[in-house]
Design a protein around this motif. Sequence first.
Motif, short mmCIF file in Angstrom:
data_model
loop_
_atom_site.label_atom_id
_atom_site.label_comp_id
_atom_site.label_asym_id
_atom_site.label_seq_id
_atom_site.Cartn_x
_atom_site.Cartn_y
_atom_site.Cartn_z
N SER A 292 0.85 -1.20 0.00
CA SER A 292 0.00 0.00 0.00
C SER A 292 0.87 1.24 0.00
O SER A 292 2.08 1.18 0.27
N ILE A 293 0.26 2.35 -0.32
CA ILE A 293 0.92 3.64 -0.20
C ILE A 293 0.52 4.23 1.15
O ILE A 293 -0.67 4.38 1.44
N VAL A 294 1.50 4.54 1.99
CA VAL A 294 1.22 5.05 3.33
C VAL A 294 1.90 6.39 3.52
O VAL A 294 2.81 6.77 2.77
N GLU A 295 1.45 7.12 4.53
CA GLU A 295 2.07 8.39 4.90
C GLU A 295 2.83 8.21 6.21
O GLU A 295 2.31 7.61 7.15
N ILE A 296 4.05 8.74 6.26
CA ILE A 296 4.83 8.72 7.50
C ILE A 296 5.42 10.10 7.72
O ILE A 296 5.46 10.94 6.81
N GLY A 297 5.91 10.32 8.92
CA GLY A 297 6.56 11.58 9.25
C GLY A 297 5.64 12.55 9.95
O GLY A 297 4.44 12.33 10.10
N GLU B 114 7.65 0.46 7.76
CA GLU B 114 6.81 -0.62 8.29
C GLU B 114 6.55 -0.41 9.77
O GLU B 114 5.41 -0.61 10.25
N TRP B 115 7.59 -0.02 10.52
CA TRP B 115 7.43 0.16 11.96
C TRP B 115 6.44 1.30 12.25
O TRP B 115 5.51 1.15 13.05
N GLU B 116 6.64 2.45 11.62
CA GLU B 116 5.78 3.60 11.91
C GLU B 116 4.34 3.36 11.49
O GLU B 116 3.40 3.78 12.18
N ASN B 117 4.15 2.67 10.38
CA ASN B 117 2.79 2.38 9.94
C ASN B 117 2.03 1.56 10.97
O ASN B 117 0.85 1.81 11.25
#
Length: 444
Positions: free
Chosen positions: A204-209, A328-331
């Motif tokens: 999937s496309i995810v957002e982080i930060g 992966e961790w932040e998601n």
Amino acid sequence: MSSQPAPHPADAPADPQRPAVTPSGAHSLASRYRAVRARSVALAEPVSAEDAMLQSMEETSPTKWHLAHTTWFFERFVLAGSGGYQAVNANWDYLFNSYYQSVGPMHARHRRGMLSRPSLAQVLDYRRQVDDRMARAFSDDQFGTSLLQRIELGLHHEQQHQELLLTDIKHALWCNPLKPAYRDDLPVAGAAAGALDWLGQEESIVEIGAAAWPLDSEHFAFDNESPRHRVLMPAHALATRPVTNGEYRDFVEAGGYRDAALWLSDGWARVNQDAWQRPLYWDEASECEFTLGGMRPIDTHAPVSHLSYYEADAFARWAGARLPTEVEWENAAASVAVAGNFVDQGYLHPVPPQRYVESADAGGPRQMFGDVWEWTSSAYTAYPGFREMPGSLGEYNGKFMSGQQILRGGSCASPRDHLRASYRNFFHAPDRWQFSGLRLARDA
């Protein structure tokens, strides 16, 4: 060394391309300032004057230096912004600068343990004087938005040093043949770790930060957490909990430290150079470990800690898995509350899951926050569009984006209100003296 602090633009113009962020009100920030500063002194209370100047290796700093440097930060970057400010002791500007080259020269890091003067009593008095000056400035409403933001940054900076104060004194006391405890009244928690399960995630496309690199109490984030951006995350599975002492002991007993095929080249060289055979602080029998409470039996259900990146990576290979990426961790962490075993709980050591970490949904990831920092496979580099803080504070994070690895989640020595899912910690691959462990991942 100069007799007066070098001029510094304490109120540099705001960057017009960054959104203006208003910190929490000065009154609440003043209260938070008092609480954070008091905790540092409380953490140093069990440390004697002799202990307080110990520096057991170049990577660590004496307790006394941590107390002074965090005070210097407020004096240099906040109070010195006022015209005509007179330093408590101008010579200390040299002693307690850490790495801000744009501010001026500094005492060599590896020689901080040579600073018998100023004494611990003088350093504590230095803290009181600066705190008094800050209290008057708060009372007189002398801080504008820019300086309030610097204060917020300084408080999170001090919380980082609170953790370092504990990990550094732990290493120093461990170097003593008597293995003295930092505190002999620390509680012990016992529980079962539970089965290690896997949480699958589709591509999937995810957002982080962090969304906007804000500097207020409610939404604080460091500059290296921004900007928030989209990433293509491949399908994978993440372990539901960190690796335990018992599981890691199986790796040790299976000859993991003697199998070159499991190790990165630099890691295998370090294993042989330093004769690594087990995690830092474990005894030769792998039955007891040194803790801030002294030598104690190893709890097989608690997360394993004090591993280098090399050891974490080798274990993951041995287990037929890998380390997670920070994406992966932040998601996964974004879906759970920031709850766990922090310095606030008072164990000052990783423990098996407790009641305060049961807020995660059944079957969801456990112990994402607290207990141990979790190594990821991600190198510490800038996010797309990253921009450092303006002025001298731009040296805080950006210039270290080389040759280090990202860790996530916080530890048993971290303050709970200092952490969030987007927090990026970073250390060199051989570093072991932090509360660092691992969580496994694997390709789908």
